[in-house]
Design an enzyme around this catalytic site. Structure first.
Site: not given
Ligand code: PA5
Length: 410
Positions: A273, A294, A400
């Site tokens: 990410e 394996h 989203k």
């Molecule tokens: O690293 C990130 O920003 C995402 O993985 C969020 O943690 C994830 O989308 C969840 O978001 P939130 O904590 O706002 O519910």
């Protein structure tokens, strides 16, 4: 810092590596400057507020004494840190069971958790930085009425719901204020995948019985390392060079410790990410050795040359299990594990695979804390060398938004 890195097995030109240390140091300075958005995690371990930590540990104590199960409702960065630590680390005996919901829309998984909540004395812990994530809202809508029915009233259920969320905004914050939930903040300048050392990770860990003080001490030690040890810096540089100069597309992190599997999932989120944007980034993959030798071992030895390997080795563990008979008579399981690592490195080097080695002294909260901070910092530096912003995730946002449209919400 006690995490050691060896990049000799990458065949990278060490003069070029050294030349890049200047850029990597400049990136590190920027992280520490305070001028960059979403870098609150950088100084957090050295600026830990003792009062807030004590409050968190007190609440964790109360939860452990009153409940058998904590269900954490969170996804992505709001659950992976806690789960990876809980799976990896030794736990005090008084720790209670921690399960996770809101991590998918799978009916069968929901059914399992609902049954557990009905059977066991449960605390819900809703973790959402934004407070607006669909998986989280859906999970809370499902579990809230079950808790209200189980505990007889809205008020009794609300006493058993804790929210870890933004201090001022988002739907979870609004609900927490309205219902009087106990709350903890996710600092505004720390993003989900860098939030393991905030209440998002620390509260579930403490409830599960992990020594979070030791974990924080580890992160603090790593954060206080003088301008970062050169070899730690080299991990970030080597990953960058293998991608940029050698055309490698995949970083396969291989673990020699079975309890590190979910840490690998946390790493995938952190690196994937943070780096995967603007057509750049290494695809983070993980393997568990010797199991995967394996199966995927075949690909590593003879498959297409799109990857390099990162051997993440936990060096120390007890040496108590001795093989009593047969070819390996008298050898311990630890010796076998060490030999396996050496054998793999030899075989894969003979196939021309670049290999970075990372050595962690032992799997304890202290070294785990160091490792987490090490990974977060390395990842941010590599992303900055690649020229991308380590702290945004426009691609995640777009899924989203499409899903919200399909649900008729926008
Ligand atoms: O690293 C990130 O920003 C995402 O993985 C969020 O943690 C994830 O989308 C969840 O978001 P939130 O904590 O706002 O519910």
């Amino acid at each position: 810092m006690d995490i050691r890195v060896n990049i000799e097995g990458t065949d990278l030109n060490m003069e070029e590596v050294k030349a890049l240390r200047k850029d990597a140091s400049a990136a590190l300075d920027r992280l520490w400057s305070g001028d960059m958005d979403m870098t609150g995690w950088v100084k957090a371990p050295v600026e830990q507020d003792e009062k807030s930590l004590e409050y968190l540990l007190d609440v964790a104590d109360i939860i452990r004494s009153e409940a058998e199960l904590m269900v954490v409702i969170g996804i992505g960065g709001s659950y992976m840190g806690a789960k990876s630590a809980i799976e990896a680390l030794p736990r005090f005996e008084h720790g209670i069971e921690v399960k996770f919901l809101g991590i998918n829309f799978c009916t069968d998984y929901y059914r399992e958790i609902i049954e557990e909540v009905k059977r066991k004395n449960t605390i819900l812990c809703v973790v959402s930085k934004s407070g607006n994530t669909m998986e989280i809202q859906a999970a809370l809508e499902v579990l809230r009425p079950i808790m209200q029915q189980k505990y007889g009233s809205v008020e009794e259920a609300s006493k058993r719901i804790v929210a870890v969320t933004d201090e001022n905004k988002g739907r979870i914050r609004e609900e927490a204020n309205e219902m009087g939930y106990t709350t903890f903040p996710v600092p505004g300048n720390i993003g989900g995948r860098y939030s393991m050392m905030t209440p998002a990770g620390l509260l579930p860990m403490a409830v599960a019985g992990i020594d979070v003080r030791e974990l924080l001490r580890g992160a603090q030690t790593a954060a206080s390392s003088p301008l970062w040890d050169a070899d730690a810096m080299d991990y970030a540089i080597a990953r960058y060079m293998l991608h940029e100069n050698c055309g490698k597309a995949v970083d396969v992190t291989c673990f020699n410790h079975s309890r590190m599997t979910f840490f690998g999932e946390w790493m995938k989120q952190l690196f994937g990410e943070s780096e995967g944007k603007e057509g750049k980034g290494l695809w983070p993959a993980t393997l568990q050795f010797s199991t995967d030798l394996h199966s995927m071992g075949q690909f590593l030895q003879e498959g297409s040359r799109i990857f390099f390997e990162t051997m993440l080795v936990i060096d120390g563990c007890d040496d108590e299990i001795v093989i009593p008979a047969g070819n390996f008579k008298g050898m311990t399981m630890k010796q076998m594990n060490d030999i396996m690592v050496q054998g793999v490195i030899r075989a894969h080097r003979s196939a021309g695979n670049p290999i970075i080695e990372i050595h962690v002294p032992e799997l304890t909260p202290f070294y785990f804390g160091q490792l987490v901070y090490f990974m977060e910092t390395s990842c941010a530096i590599t992303a900055m060398l690649m020229g991308v912003d380590p702290f945004n995730q426009p691609g995640v946002e777009s899924y989203k938004s499409e899903m919200r449209k399909l649900c008729g919400m926008e």
